[in-house]
Design a protein around this motif. Structure first.
Motif, mmCIF file in Angstrom:
data_model
loop_
_atom_site.group_PDB
_atom_site.id
_atom_site.type_symbol
_atom_site.label_atom_id
_atom_site.label_comp_id
_atom_site.label_asym_id
_atom_site.label_seq_id
_atom_site.Cartn_x
_atom_site.Cartn_y
_atom_site.Cartn_z
ATOM 1 N N GLY A 1 38.137 42.284 38.992
ATOM 2 C CA GLY A 1 38.582 41.694 37.725
ATOM 3 C C GLY A 1 37.847 40.384 37.461
ATOM 4 O O GLY A 1 38.357 39.498 36.782
ATOM 5 N N LYS A 2 36.613 40.288 37.984
ATOM 6 C CA LYS A 2 35.808 39.060 37.797
ATOM 7 C C LYS A 2 35.514 38.831 36.324
ATOM 8 O O LYS A 2 35.520 37.699 35.848
ATOM 9 C CB LYS A 2 34.479 39.166 38.579
ATOM 10 N N GLY A 3 35.233 39.940 35.603
ATOM 11 C CA GLY A 3 34.927 39.830 34.176
ATOM 12 C C GLY A 3 36.089 39.214 33.433
ATOM 13 O O GLY A 3 35.929 38.269 32.660
ATOM 14 N N LEU B 1 48.478 42.575 39.523
ATOM 15 C CA LEU B 1 49.807 42.561 40.142
ATOM 16 C C LEU B 1 50.690 43.627 39.496
ATOM 17 O O LEU B 1 51.471 44.303 40.177
ATOM 18 C CB LEU B 1 50.440 41.173 39.951
ATOM 19 N N ASP B 2 50.541 43.803 38.183
ATOM 20 C CA ASP B 2 51.354 44.771 37.435
ATOM 21 C C ASP B 2 51.213 46.203 37.960
ATOM 22 O O ASP B 2 52.124 47.007 37.807
ATOM 23 C CB ASP B 2 50.961 44.733 35.953
ATOM 24 N N VAL B 3 50.071 46.503 38.580
ATOM 25 C CA VAL B 3 49.837 47.865 39.073
ATOM 26 C C VAL B 3 50.844 48.213 40.176
ATOM 27 O O VAL B 3 51.204 49.372 40.368
ATOM 28 C CB VAL B 3 48.370 48.011 39.553
ATOM 29 N N ILE C 1 47.261 34.338 38.361
ATOM 30 C CA ILE C 1 47.693 35.719 38.600
ATOM 31 C C ILE C 1 47.489 36.479 37.301
ATOM 32 O O ILE C 1 47.845 35.997 36.220
ATOM 33 C CB ILE C 1 49.187 35.758 38.998
ATOM 34 N N SER C 2 46.927 37.671 37.436
ATOM 35 C CA SER C 2 46.703 38.488 36.250
ATOM 36 C C SER C 2 47.674 39.663 36.283
ATOM 37 O O SER C 2 47.841 40.316 37.307
ATOM 38 C CB SER C 2 45.247 38.961 36.258
ATOM 39 N N VAL C 3 48.309 39.908 35.129
ATOM 40 C CA VAL C 3 49.336 40.965 35.070
ATOM 41 C C VAL C 3 48.996 42.031 34.019
ATOM 42 O O VAL C 3 49.867 42.764 33.558
ATOM 43 C CB VAL C 3 50.740 40.359 34.793
ATOM 44 N N HIS D 1 31.588 44.716 34.228
ATOM 45 C CA HIS D 1 32.638 43.706 34.088
ATOM 46 C C HIS D 1 33.378 43.932 32.771
ATOM 47 O O HIS D 1 32.775 43.931 31.707
ATOM 48 C CB HIS D 1 32.032 42.295 34.129
ATOM 49 N N THR D 2 34.684 44.123 32.878
ATOM 50 C CA THR D 2 35.478 44.446 31.691
ATOM 51 C C THR D 2 36.192 43.200 31.178
ATOM 52 O O THR D 2 36.816 42.469 31.944
ATOM 53 C CB THR D 2 36.543 45.507 32.047
ATOM 54 N N VAL D 3 36.081 43.018 29.865
ATOM 55 C CA VAL D 3 36.794 41.922 29.202
ATOM 56 C C VAL D 3 37.628 42.551 28.092
ATOM 57 O O VAL D 3 37.109 43.361 27.316
ATOM 58 C CB VAL D 3 35.786 40.902 28.608
HETATM 59 P P1 GDP Z 1 34.923 43.378 37.733
HETATM 60 O O1 GDP Z 1 33.740 44.237 38.047
HETATM 61 O O2 GDP Z 1 35.354 42.542 38.888
HETATM 62 O O3 GDP Z 1 34.737 42.555 36.479
HETATM 63 O O4 GDP Z 1 36.141 44.392 37.446
HETATM 64 P P2 GDP Z 1 36.074 45.726 36.541
HETATM 65 O O5 GDP Z 1 36.057 45.331 35.115
HETATM 66 O O6 GDP Z 1 35.013 46.655 37.023
HETATM 67 O O7 GDP Z 1 37.435 46.410 36.952
HETATM 68 C C1 GDP Z 1 38.669 45.802 36.731
HETATM 69 C C2 GDP Z 1 39.501 46.706 35.815
HETATM 70 O O8 GDP Z 1 40.845 46.279 35.844
HETATM 71 C C3 GDP Z 1 39.072 46.654 34.361
HETATM 72 O O9 GDP Z 1 39.359 47.886 33.747
HETATM 73 C C4 GDP Z 1 39.985 45.561 33.792
HETATM 74 O O10 GDP Z 1 40.211 45.686 32.394
HETATM 75 C C5 GDP Z 1 41.255 45.824 34.554
HETATM 76 N N1 GDP Z 1 42.079 44.653 34.819
HETATM 77 C C6 GDP Z 1 41.699 43.370 35.099
HETATM 78 N N2 GDP Z 1 42.794 42.618 35.402
HETATM 79 C C7 GDP Z 1 43.864 43.435 35.315
HETATM 80 C C8 GDP Z 1 45.256 43.267 35.541
HETATM 81 O O11 GDP Z 1 45.732 42.210 35.898
HETATM 82 N N3 GDP Z 1 46.070 44.362 35.369
HETATM 83 C C9 GDP Z 1 45.572 45.578 35.001
HETATM 84 N N4 GDP Z 1 46.429 46.585 34.863
HETATM 85 N N5 GDP Z 1 44.259 45.771 34.776
HETATM 86 C C10 GDP Z 1 43.416 44.727 34.939
#
Ligand code: GDP
Ligand code: IMO
Ligand code: MG
Length: 431
Positions: free
Chosen positions: A15-17, A330-332, A410-412, A41-43
């Motif tokens: 969740g670096k993005g 955390l929500d997962v 913390i991300s939820v 990286h997902t935003v």
């Molecule tokens: P990165 O490569 O570290 O940037 O992570 P990715 O984007 O590849 O994977 C993380 C995934 O988890 C993406 O689909 C995000 O949108 C999603 N995500 C990030 N934070 C959270 C969170 O707190 N809860 C949930 N349910 N999804 C999240």
């Protein structure tokens, strides 16, 4: 926060993005310092999802600067595809600069990655097949093609010679075909013109920003356990995602870094080969994959899931010099009646508390778990720490205790808004 490094503390996709985009609101500049389009990286902003591979996750802030650092390997086709996707959505973007010392990732690197992986058979690494390993191999072998070469006359000749040599290797060693050198040159010509205005000495850009007291965020790709030196070698990527890599890959000294933050999921995932002790094969792993939507952002592959590994996080804390943790997803875990944390391994009756160098050894380790009660409540709408269920707070506190690190956010949920900022980080961020 004059210089903040964000690193993945696990196997990537932490969740670096999301966290970079979140913290970028307080920064003036975001730099990617290693990797290439193996990253995804997902935003998520206001329910709209953006997937970035090469462009830094600060791009959604007009008026700020985004830097593609010298430590990256750039596939120009992938870069401009990504940029055009953003521009076609009529978004206002940050100013983009590309290092004149970054290496180009060329079509023959992709062909070689594919051929090498196929040749490895059961020993395969499970790469993203984006050409990353071969591009970094050329860099270290001093055969690389840097972006600045596009500014000089005669690059076509050298590219032709390189393409011919790679075709020879592809044919003789792997029995596979390469692209005609003329095709590779034409391909490069298509992007060379467009790339030129972005090219600059990005180390100088960063030094000037720093001299003006501007805040710089260094965005790592991949994760600590995929680091070429500190990861689970040979099941690693070919660059240095760890915090030290930020200096080399951005062209700044260690004195430019004031804070190093590790991003980790509330559990663990891995995509590609290489084992990890807390991997779950049964229904719990399935539940995490389903709830966390654990499928690769870059390749779509199902991610392997398991419980959080605190031995690994302590190791990540050490090799990165982490100042704090940002815990995501955390929500997962909301649906689980009980949650496990691994804080040691056992092997032949002995207890192991440090992460080993040997993959063969790691394979024999069994996780030692501590079990905590689940909270079984929806946390995705929570925005203040004190509003989290007590069992969720206990889980977070336990991670802090065992790793010796303050949990700073913390991300939820995936959205920018679904973030709980803890006081500690607010203070650091406003320094
Ligand atoms: P990165 O490569 O570290 O940037 O992570 P990715 O984007 O590849 O994977 C993380 C995934 O988890 C993406 O689909 C995000 O949108 C999603 N995500 C990030 N934070 C959270 C969170 O707190 N809860 C949930 N349910 N999804 C999240
Ligand atoms: P982000 O930045 C997760 C993994 C691949 C493979 C190994 C080597 O989104 O966290 P490579 O193509 O780099 O030679 O593959 O590294 N890998 C990642 N896993 N997230 C990533 O990036 C990854 N980038 C590479 O699956 O196991
Ligand atoms: Mg990713």
């Amino acid at each position: 926060m004059p210089g903040v490094v964000i690193v993945g503390a696990q196997f990537g996709d932490e969740g670096k993005g999301k966290m970079t985009d979140y913290l970028a609101s307080r920064a003036d500049c975001v730099v990617r310092y290693q990797g290439g389009n193996n990253a995804g990286h997902t935003v998520v902003i206001g329910g709209h999802e953006f997937r970035l591979h090469i462009i830094p996750s600060g791009i959604f802030y007009p008026g700020k600067v985004c830097v593609i650092g010298n430590g990256m390997v750039i596939d120009p086709e992938a870069l401009f595809q990504e940029l055009d996707d953003l521009l076609n959505q009529r978004l206002k973007l940050a100013r983009l600069c590309i290092s004149d010392r970054a290496h180009l990732l060329l079509p023959y690197h992709v062909r070689l990655d594919e051929a090498e992986e196929n040749c490895r058979g059961a020993e395969r690494i499970g790469t993203t097949k984006r050409g990353i390993g071969p591009a970094y191999t050329d860099k270290v072998a001093r055969l690389g093609f840097r972006t600045s070469e596009l500014l000089e006359p005669g690059w076509e000749k050298r590219l032709e010679a390189m393409a011919l040599e790679k075709n020879h290797i592809l044919k003789q060693l792997y029995g596979s075909e390469g692209d005609e050198p003329e095709q590779v040159i034409d391909w490069m010509r298509r992007y060379a013109e467009r790339m030129r205005p972005f090219l600059t000495d990005t180390s100088l850009v960063l030094a000037e920003l720093a001299a003006e007291g501007k805040h710089i965020l260094f965005e790592g790709a991949q994760g600590t356990m995929l680091d070429i030196d500190h990861g689970t070698y040979p099941f690693v990527t070919s660059s240095s995602p760890t915090a030290g890599g930020a200096c080399i890959g951005a062209g700044v000294g260690p004195t430019a870094v004031n804070l190093v933050l590790g991003v980790c999921k509330a559990y663990l995932t891995r995509v590609g080969e290489g084992n990890f002790p807390t991997e779950l094969d049964g229904p719990d792993g399935e539940e995490i994959r389903k709830r966390g939507r654990e499928f690769g952002t870059t390749t779509g592959r199902a991610r392997r899931c398991g419980w959080i590994d605190l031995v690994m996080l302590r190791y990540a804390a050490r090799v990165n010099g982490l100042n704090g943790l940002l815990i995501t997803k955390l929500d997962v875990l909301d649906s689980f009646p009980a949650i496990r944390l691994c804080n040691a391994y056992t092997c032949s009756g002995g207890t192991i508390r440090e992460f080993p160098a040997s993959q063969r050894l790691l394979q024999t380790f069994k996780p030692v778990y501590e079990d905590l009660e689940g909270w079984q409540q929806d946390t995705s709408g929570v925005r203040r720490y004190e509003d989290l269920p007590a069992a969720a707070r206990r889980f977070i506190e336990r991670i802090g205790e065992v790793t010796g690190l303050p949990v700073m956010a913390i991300s939820v949920g995936p959205d920018r808004e679904q973030t709980i900022m803890l006081q500690e980080l607010s203070r650091q961020a406003h320094k």
